[in-house]
Design a protein around this motif. Sequence first.
Motif, short mmCIF file in Angstrom:
data_model
loop_
_atom_site.label_atom_id
_atom_site.label_comp_id
_atom_site.label_asym_id
_atom_site.label_seq_id
_atom_site.Cartn_x
_atom_site.Cartn_y
_atom_site.Cartn_z
N TYR A 171 0.83 -1.20 0.00
CA TYR A 171 0.00 0.00 0.00
C TYR A 171 0.87 1.26 0.00
O TYR A 171 0.56 2.23 -0.70
CB TYR A 171 -0.93 0.00 1.22
N TYR A 172 1.96 1.23 0.77
CA TYR A 172 2.85 2.38 0.80
C TYR A 172 3.51 2.60 -0.56
O TYR A 172 3.71 3.73 -0.99
CB TYR A 172 3.90 2.23 1.90
N GLU A 173 3.82 1.51 -1.25
CA GLU A 173 4.37 1.66 -2.61
C GLU A 173 3.32 2.28 -3.54
O GLU A 173 3.65 3.16 -4.35
CB GLU A 173 4.85 0.33 -3.17
N TYR A 174 2.09 1.86 -3.44
CA TYR A 174 1.05 2.46 -4.28
C TYR A 174 0.97 3.97 -4.03
O TYR A 174 0.76 4.77 -4.96
CB TYR A 174 -0.32 1.84 -4.00
N SER A 175 1.12 4.36 -2.76
CA SER A 175 1.03 5.79 -2.43
C SER A 175 2.16 6.60 -3.05
O SER A 175 2.05 7.82 -3.18
CB SER A 175 1.03 5.97 -0.90
N GLN A 176 3.25 5.90 -3.43
CA GLN A 176 4.38 6.57 -4.07
C GLN A 176 4.19 6.68 -5.59
O GLN A 176 5.05 7.20 -6.29
CB GLN A 176 5.68 5.84 -3.74
N ALA A 213 -0.56 -6.19 -9.44
CA ALA A 213 -0.86 -5.46 -10.67
C ALA A 213 -2.29 -4.94 -10.64
O ALA A 213 -2.55 -3.78 -11.01
CB ALA A 213 -0.63 -6.35 -11.88
N ILE A 214 -3.23 -5.78 -10.19
CA ILE A 214 -4.64 -5.39 -10.13
C ILE A 214 -4.87 -4.37 -9.01
O ILE A 214 -5.46 -3.32 -9.22
CB ILE A 214 -5.53 -6.63 -9.90
N GLU A 215 -4.38 -4.69 -7.83
CA GLU A 215 -4.63 -3.86 -6.65
C GLU A 215 -3.98 -2.48 -6.77
O GLU A 215 -4.59 -1.46 -6.45
CB GLU A 215 -4.09 -4.60 -5.42
N GLY A 216 -2.73 -2.46 -7.25
CA GLY A 216 -2.00 -1.20 -7.37
C GLY A 216 -2.16 -0.52 -8.70
O GLY A 216 -1.64 0.59 -8.91
N VAL A 217 -2.87 -1.17 -9.64
CA VAL A 217 -3.08 -0.66 -11.00
C VAL A 217 -1.72 -0.22 -11.58
O VAL A 217 -1.47 0.95 -11.85
CB VAL A 217 -4.09 0.50 -11.03
N CYS A 218 -0.85 -1.20 -11.76
CA CYS A 218 0.47 -0.94 -12.30
C CYS A 218 0.91 -2.15 -13.12
O CYS A 218 0.29 -3.21 -13.07
CB CYS A 218 1.48 -0.67 -11.18
N PHE A 219 1.97 -1.98 -13.90
CA PHE A 219 2.59 -3.08 -14.61
C PHE A 219 3.57 -3.76 -13.65
O PHE A 219 4.35 -3.08 -12.99
CB PHE A 219 3.32 -2.59 -15.86
N VAL A 220 3.53 -5.09 -13.59
CA VAL A 220 4.40 -5.83 -12.68
C VAL A 220 5.29 -6.76 -13.50
O VAL A 220 4.80 -7.61 -14.26
CB VAL A 220 3.60 -6.63 -11.64
N ASP A 309 -10.57 8.47 6.44
CA ASP A 309 -11.22 8.83 7.69
C ASP A 309 -11.48 7.61 8.56
O ASP A 309 -11.69 7.71 9.77
CB ASP A 309 -12.53 9.57 7.41
N LEU A 310 -11.47 6.43 7.93
CA LEU A 310 -11.72 5.17 8.65
C LEU A 310 -10.48 4.29 8.74
O LEU A 310 -10.25 3.64 9.76
CB LEU A 310 -12.84 4.39 7.95
N LEU A 311 -9.70 4.24 7.66
CA LEU A 311 -8.52 3.37 7.60
C LEU A 311 -7.37 4.15 7.00
O LEU A 311 -7.49 4.71 5.90
CB LEU A 311 -8.80 2.13 6.73
N SER A 312 -6.21 4.17 7.68
CA SER A 312 -5.04 4.87 7.16
C SER A 312 -3.77 4.17 7.62
O SER A 312 -3.80 3.30 8.51
CB SER A 312 -5.03 6.34 7.61
N LEU A 313 -2.65 4.52 7.02
CA LEU A 313 -1.37 3.88 7.29
C LEU A 313 -0.41 4.89 7.92
O LEU A 313 -0.19 5.96 7.36
CB LEU A 313 -0.77 3.33 5.98
N ASN A 314 0.17 4.53 9.06
CA ASN A 314 1.20 5.35 9.69
C ASN A 314 2.57 4.83 9.29
O ASN A 314 2.81 3.61 9.32
CB ASN A 314 1.08 5.31 11.22
#
Length: 327
Positions: A171-176, A213-220, A309-314
């Motif tokens: 998830y943190y990689e997707y945020s990048q 690939a599906i979850e992050g919508v990227c080429f793997v 507002d409900l789920l986040s990553l620290n």
Amino acid sequence: MTTIKVGAVQAEPVWFDLQGSVEKTISYIKKAGADGVNVLGFPEVFIPGYPWRIFTTPVVQNTEFFQQYIQNSMPRDGPEMARICEAVKEAGIFVVLGYSERDGGSLYITQSFINPEGKIILTRRKLKPTHVERSIWGDAQADSLTCVVDSPFGKIGGLNCWEHLQPLLRYYEYSQGVQVHIAGWPPMFDPQSKPGWFNQTNVGNTVPCQNMAIEGVCFVVVTTQVVTEKNYELLKLKGVPEMFDPIPGTKGNTPGGGGFAMIFGPDGQPLAEPLEKNEEGILTAVIDLKAIDGVKQWLDVVGHYSRPDLLSLNVNKVPAAQVNAMK
């Protein structure tokens, strides 16, 4: 530049031989450059090879081997890396290189991101070596959470092996903003009937990459090592059917194996014909980064399809230090 050619190395290392591994790495970089590849990924610890024997033999039997392995691991700033960077510059491509990094008396499972000018723009280490891997390699620090860089060919990311099974790290990689992800893997073999080993197989480790690939919508780009029959004994793989059975003639296996390289699109579709599991080469695909936008219209897990507002990553982005100067 949105239309690019990506390549996944599927090859056997020059086992536990630093200089031989560097030569083979350079040969693949040259081959990729000549073939018009823009972004090339190498497997986890391709230099100097993944030591499967740590899983199949007791630690006390590996003492001498550990010494050999550290002596053939590669510093990130040594002459061997300089040669690789020069080869990347001559080829004019972007490379994500997997290697066992020697830092003083410690080893780390490392990826270096090398741009077409031959400059290392990011080096990251595996956050948590898996199981018995901890008998050789150490943990990364917070600076290795950064796993995506800008390049002329889009935003390039990378993780090694079971880092792909860590949902918060993905998830943190997707945020990048990753667009092309390099997934580095050791050789993995066909699933056997014994329960508990599924995730240690080619199937069990291909699925998370397709999901990414599906979850992050990227080429793997999935890149893997292979093992030829002559090196089963070197890696202590013979006679271990509880884990996998690469011995020729059993369960339909051909001599050698472990390879499962593939390239997945942002919809999870395979984009290339797989190599044979014992075959060496570079799997390639021409991709268009604009395809990501069409899928993200439906799914952007760090954007419109999130609920912070409900789920986040620290995230702790400050590396810990072994030595701190007192004021």
